[in-house]
Design an enzyme around this catalytic site. Structure first.
Site, PDB file in Angstrom:
ATOM      1  N   HIS A  72       0.833  -1.211   0.000  1.00  0.00           N
ATOM      2  CA  HIS A  72       0.000   0.000   0.000  1.00  0.00           C
ATOM      3  C   HIS A  72       0.869   1.262   0.000  1.00  0.00           C
ATOM      4  O   HIS A  72       0.526   2.262   0.642  1.00  0.00           O
ATOM      5  CB  HIS A  72      -0.936   0.026   1.214  1.00  0.00           C
ATOM      6  CG  HIS A  72      -1.928  -1.087   1.247  1.00  0.00           C
ATOM      7  ND1 HIS A  72      -3.202  -0.962   0.740  1.00  0.00           N
ATOM      8  CD2 HIS A  72      -1.841  -2.360   1.700  1.00  0.00           C
ATOM      9  CE1 HIS A  72      -3.857  -2.097   0.906  1.00  0.00           C
ATOM     10  NE2 HIS A  72      -3.052  -2.974   1.486  1.00  0.00           N
ATOM     11  N   ASN A 145     -10.165  -2.929   2.560  1.00  0.00           N
ATOM     12  CA  ASN A 145      -9.877  -2.960   1.130  1.00  0.00           C
ATOM     13  C   ASN A 145     -11.170  -2.781   0.341  1.00  0.00           C
ATOM     14  O   ASN A 145     -12.255  -2.812   0.909  1.00  0.00           O
ATOM     15  CB  ASN A 145      -9.267  -4.310   0.739  1.00  0.00           C
ATOM     16  CG  ASN A 145      -7.767  -4.388   1.039  1.00  0.00           C
ATOM     17  OD1 ASN A 145      -7.115  -3.371   1.268  1.00  0.00           O
ATOM     18  ND2 ASN A 145      -7.232  -5.586   1.030  1.00  0.00           N
ATOM     19  N   HIS A 336      -3.877   1.056  12.046  1.00  0.00           N
ATOM     20  CA  HIS A 336      -3.594  -0.172  12.802  1.00  0.00           C
ATOM     21  C   HIS A 336      -4.921  -0.856  13.131  1.00  0.00           C
ATOM     22  O   HIS A 336      -5.811  -0.225  13.722  1.00  0.00           O
ATOM     23  CB  HIS A 336      -2.844   0.210  14.087  1.00  0.00           C
ATOM     24  CG  HIS A 336      -2.347  -0.948  14.883  1.00  0.00           C
ATOM     25  ND1 HIS A 336      -2.429  -2.254  14.456  1.00  0.00           N
ATOM     26  CD2 HIS A 336      -1.750  -1.004  16.108  1.00  0.00           C
ATOM     27  CE1 HIS A 336      -1.899  -3.047  15.379  1.00  0.00           C
ATOM     28  NE2 HIS A 336      -1.486  -2.319  16.382  1.00  0.00           N
TER      29      HIS A 336
HETATM   30 FE1  HDE Z   1      -2.315  -4.755   5.509  1.00  0.00          FE
HETATM   31  N1  HDE Z   1      -0.521  -3.936   5.961  1.00  0.00           N
HETATM   32  N2  HDE Z   1      -1.648  -6.547   6.117  1.00  0.00           N
HETATM   33  N3  HDE Z   1      -4.052  -5.662   4.892  1.00  0.00           N
HETATM   34  N4  HDE Z   1      -3.000  -3.019   4.854  1.00  0.00           N
HETATM   35  C1  HDE Z   1      -0.180  -2.658   5.791  1.00  0.00           C
HETATM   36  O1  HDE Z   1       0.932  -1.340   7.366  1.00  0.00           O
HETATM   37  C2  HDE Z   1      -0.537  -6.764   6.849  1.00  0.00           C
HETATM   38  C3  HDE Z   1      -4.380  -6.964   5.040  1.00  0.00           C
HETATM   39  C4  HDE Z   1      -4.253  -2.738   4.423  1.00  0.00           C
HETATM   40  O2  HDE Z   1      -3.199   3.486   3.962  1.00  0.00           O
HETATM   41  C5  HDE Z   1       1.145  -2.324   6.399  1.00  0.00           C
HETATM   42  O3  HDE Z   1       1.313   0.850   7.699  1.00  0.00           O
HETATM   43  C6  HDE Z   1      -0.448  -8.141   7.257  1.00  0.00           C
HETATM   44  C7  HDE Z   1      -5.780  -7.175   4.807  1.00  0.00           C
HETATM   45  C8  HDE Z   1      -4.361  -1.350   4.067  1.00  0.00           C
HETATM   46  O4  HDE Z   1      -1.600   3.388   5.436  1.00  0.00           O
HETATM   47  C9  HDE Z   1       1.578  -3.634   7.050  1.00  0.00           C
HETATM   48  C10 HDE Z   1      -1.551  -8.744   6.726  1.00  0.00           C
HETATM   49  C11 HDE Z   1      -6.276  -5.935   4.503  1.00  0.00           C
HETATM   50  C12 HDE Z   1      -3.103  -0.820   4.318  1.00  0.00           C
HETATM   51  C13 HDE Z   1       0.436  -4.535   6.698  1.00  0.00           C
HETATM   52  C14 HDE Z   1      -2.302  -7.743   6.030  1.00  0.00           C
HETATM   53  C15 HDE Z   1      -5.181  -5.014   4.561  1.00  0.00           C
HETATM   54  C16 HDE Z   1      -2.274  -1.880   4.804  1.00  0.00           C
HETATM   55  C17 HDE Z   1       2.139  -1.717   5.454  1.00  0.00           C
HETATM   56  C18 HDE Z   1      -1.946 -10.209   6.816  1.00  0.00           C
HETATM   57  C19 HDE Z   1      -7.707  -5.566   4.125  1.00  0.00           C
HETATM   58  C20 HDE Z   1      -2.645   0.593   4.055  1.00  0.00           C
HETATM   59  C21 HDE Z   1       2.348  -0.307   5.934  1.00  0.00           C
HETATM   60  C22 HDE Z   1      -2.054 -10.689   8.147  1.00  0.00           C
HETATM   61  C23 HDE Z   1      -8.695  -5.885   5.104  1.00  0.00           C
HETATM   62  C24 HDE Z   1      -2.955   1.510   5.185  1.00  0.00           C
HETATM   63  C25 HDE Z   1       1.487  -0.162   7.083  1.00  0.00           C
HETATM   64  C26 HDE Z   1      -2.558   2.908   4.833  1.00  0.00           C
HETATM   65  C27 HDE Z   1      -0.939  -1.720   5.193  1.00  0.00           C
HETATM   66  C28 HDE Z   1       0.407  -5.803   7.132  1.00  0.00           C
HETATM   67  C29 HDE Z   1      -3.482  -8.044   5.318  1.00  0.00           C
HETATM   68  C30 HDE Z   1      -5.375  -3.625   4.286  1.00  0.00           C
HETATM   69  C31 HDE Z   1       2.928  -4.171   6.618  1.00  0.00           C
HETATM   70  C32 HDE Z   1       0.659  -8.758   8.072  1.00  0.00           C
HETATM   71  C33 HDE Z   1      -6.547  -8.483   4.928  1.00  0.00           C
HETATM   72  C34 HDE Z   1      -5.584  -0.633   3.523  1.00  0.00           C
HETATM   73  O5  HDE Z   1       1.683  -3.508   8.434  1.00  0.00           O
END
Ligand code: HDE
Length: 667
Positions: A72, A145, A336
């Site tokens: 993202h 999402n 978060h």
């Molecule tokens: Fe994320 N995801 N994600 N994700 N995600 C990040 O956090 C992560 C997942 C989503 O505009 C990171 O600050 C793991 C699902 C959005 O700043 C990180 C897993 C969904 C955004 C991270 C998931 C998301 C992130 C990268 C699996 C939809 C952007 C930078 C367990 C429901 C937020 C950050 C923004 C961002 C980890 C799965 C949505 C690395 C470990 C499912 C919208 O922490």
């Protein structure tokens, strides 16, 4: 119109640097009256170490970049207000879901997932839809999402999945694309990804606008009431303008014409006062019904079909202000999943549980230490009190003598009464590294998705699979994917196999259930905020054009005049000259001149391309001659003659005419 200023605005005021008070100083506040030349020993001599202004300026520049988000990375943000329709007091103690008079400030960041910060907006990808609610009792984030499911069931697979979809490590190719071997290798070996892959191959992955995109919390969460009773909840954002997508061929051309297409669209709409609106809806499941479904509520690769549990609209968010500084606000915002407020709690979804670890962990590195919640965009509205201390970039000056609890010297007692209370779920189990068998079915909902699509949606899905797998080099990977498609639907598998020149895979007996809500047909229709190109030249009848334009703009459309040269035509100012304009940046086209434009290849191409992308096309005055020169058939969505204003507006509101016979138009 909404009152633009709110509590968060006022809080941020303290941190804004007003332009009118701008006098250049160093970071130490020393005045700088010359920043064009470094301090030298003589006009042609070496630069001196003692030039503290030069050294500070360069050092600060060298350290401007922070790590981009691992996923993202590319995003666009906006401030908004959330207002509740009716109290959910029987279900949750969350204040912002109880008090209908509250105007809860929000900040939203929309994003793509796979690409780097500088990648194009309109790639085939999932879109992030992350919302921070600044509630009176702390920050609550829905980090969602635009698809309701995810690729994996357990967060421990996230690094594997992300490594597979990101550019391949040996040559860092391709950028912001899933059309490559490692992504599809992961898919064929991890069939739990298939439901999400169906969404990814659909037009949902190429949204027309962030303003026309649904959002989903994906996981099951809990609402908890004053009696400590819980109800399962799924979060949904529904755009008031409806859910609409671009056309694949169009997005390929937009990437070059305007890589900031979605970001610009959001920014301009808010500047214009056409505030994007989204209804927050919930799907509620009493704890007693947890096992009533043929899937596990904890499995993030499954939806609860709307036909089984209806969506209940509970409030509306209006995005009404653009950030002032991209870095300070959009880049530094830290979402978060574990930012929740009293009255809301988690479920045991193993993907959610992993996210509850990952986001805080990632912010520590990305934002340089543990004090990132003090960055203005991340601060809650209410005061923060605790004994957490020090660390890099500490901005608070704690006056107290104590930083431990309990203490007898200076208070520091836990909040009485309204503190966060975790839902008292009974948990009992042996330690085991194993997935629940209730997560085993990877095909039924992928089939449900396929069954629910309209004919044109199915065609686009097949074409997407062919594009993506057409970029895969290894035959066994293509074959593996096609074998899975045989478990989803024979119609899908047979078309993809044929296109790839592969043998037909074994076909499963599949169910015929459908969930009409999954299709993008039947969306709310409006011409408001649609962008219309008016092609003009010297022969244009200004009266006719002005009448049509006033009618469209009266309904909220945005019209831009395109002509062979800048300046004005028939007294009407030109917005863009033809060589710098492209039909892919508009929702519809009006041909308002034939005589001068018909011989121009570029003008013909403009209308031809719009026709192929299914867009509404109108003709006024001699404009019909341009359509004839381009040899456009008089097909659906081509409007001219009497009553054009209304007919054309209806056609534009219909978005696209996918049923057109585009093959009939010469290239
Ligand atoms: Fe994320 N995801 N994600 N994700 N995600 C990040 O956090 C992560 C997942 C989503 O505009 C990171 O600050 C793991 C699902 C959005 O700043 C990180 C897993 C969904 C955004 C991270 C998931 C998301 C992130 C990268 C699996 C939809 C952007 C930078 C367990 C429901 C937020 C950050 C923004 C961002 C980890 C799965 C949505 C690395 C470990 C499912 C919208 O922490």
């Amino acid at each position: 119109m909404y009152e633009k200023r709110d509590a968060k605005d006022r809080q941020l005021d303290a941190y804004r640097v007003p332009l009118d008070e701008f006098r250049m100083t160093t970071d130490q506040g020393i005045g700088v009256d010359h920043t064009d030349d470094s301090l030298r020993a003589g006009e042609r001599g070496p630069t001196l170490m003692e030039d503290f202004h030069f050294r500070e300026k360069l050092t600060r520049f060298d350290h401007e970049r922070i790590p981009e988000r691992v996923v993202h990375a590319r995003g666009a943000g906006a401030y908004g207000i959330f207002q509740l329709y009716e109290s959910l007091g029987d279900l949750t103690t969350a204040t912002f879901l109880n008090d209908t008079s509250l105007r809860t400030p929000t900040f939203v960041r929309f994003s793509t997932v796979a690409g780097s910060r500088g990648s194009a907006d309109t790639v085939r990808d999932v879109r992030g839809f992350a919302t921070k609610f600044y509630t009176p009792h702390g920050n609550f984030d829905i980090v969602g999402n635009n698809f309701p499911v995810f690729f994996i069931q357990d967060g421990i697979k996230f690094p594997d999945f992300v490594h597979a979809v990101k550019p391949e490590p040996h040559n860092e190719i391709p950028q912001a694309q899933s059309a490559h071997d490692t992504f599809w290798d992961f898919v064929q070996l991890q069939p739990e990804s298939l439901h999400m892959v169906m969404w990814l191959m659909s037009d949902r992955a190429i949204p027309r606008s962030f303003r026309m995109m649904q959002g989903f919390g994906v996981h099951t969460f809990r609402l908890v009431n004053a009696l400590g009773q819980a109800t399962f909840v799924k979060w949904h954002w529904r755009p008031v303008l409806g859910t609409y997508s671009l056309v694949w061929d169009e997005v390929l051309r937009i990437q070059g014409n305007d890589p900031d297409f979605n970001r610009r669209d959001l920014w301009e709409a808010i500047e214009r006062g056409a505030y994007p609106e989204y209804e927050l809806c919930v799907q509620l499941v009493p704890e007693s019904r947890e096992y009533d479904f043929d899937f596990d509520l904890l499995d993030p690769t499954k939806i609860i079909p709307e036909e089984q549990v209806a969506l209940r609209p509970i409030g509306k968010m209006t995005l009404n202000r653009n950030p002032q500084n991209f870095f300070a606000e959009t880049e530094q915002v830290a979402f978060h999943t574990a930012n929740i407020v009293p009255g809301i709690d988690f479920s045991n979804d193993p993907l959610l549980q992993a996210r509850n670890f990952s986001y805080l962990d990632t912010q520590l590195l990305r934002l340089g230490g543990p004090n990132f919640p003090q960055i203005p965009i991340n601060r809650p509205l209410n005061d923060v009190h605790n004994d957490q201390r020090d660390g890099f970039h500490q901005h608070m000056i704690h006056g107290s003598r104590t930083s431990y609890a309990p203490n007898s010297l200076s208070g520091g007692f836990p909040a009485a009464g309204n503190g966060y209370r975790h839902y008292q779920e009974r948990v009992d189990g042996v330690k085991i590294r194993k997935r629940s068998p209730s997560f085993d079915d990877h095909y039924s909902q992928a089939t449900l998705f396929w069954n629910s699509m309209a004919g044109w949606e199915k065609q686009h899905i097949v074409a997407a699979f062919l594009f993506e797998l057409g970029h895969v080099e290894h035959q066994h990977i293509k074959g593996g994917v096609v074998r899975h498609l045989g478990q989803i639907h024979p119609d899908l598998a047979s078309q993809v196999a044929a296109g790839l020149g592969l043998p037909q895979p074994p076909m499963a007996q599949v169910h015929s259930n459908a969930s009409p809500a999954l299709s993008m047909t039947g969306q709310p229709q409006s011409v408001a905020t649609r962008k219309i190109a008016i092609l003009m030249a010297d022969g244009t009848d200004a009266g006719e054009v002005t009448a049509l334009r006033e009618s469209l703009e009266g309904k909220g459309a945005i019209c831009e005049v395109i002509a062979p040269a800048e300046g004005s035509v028939a007294g009407i100012p030109v917005d863009r000259q033809l060589s710098a304009a492209n039909s892919v940046l508009y929702d519809a086209v009006v041909a308002a001149d034939g005589a001068a434009l018909a011989p121009l290849g570029r003008a013909q191409f403009f209308v031809k391309e719009a026709f192929k992308h299914g867009k509404a096309i109108g003709a006024v005055g001699s404009g019909r001659e341009l359509l004839e020169a381009a040899r456009l058939p008089n097909d659906v969505g081509v409007v001219m003659g009497d009553g054009i204003a209304e007919k054309f507006a209806t056609a534009v509101a219909g978005h696209r005419f996918y049923e057109r016979d585009v093959a009939a138009v010469p290239a």
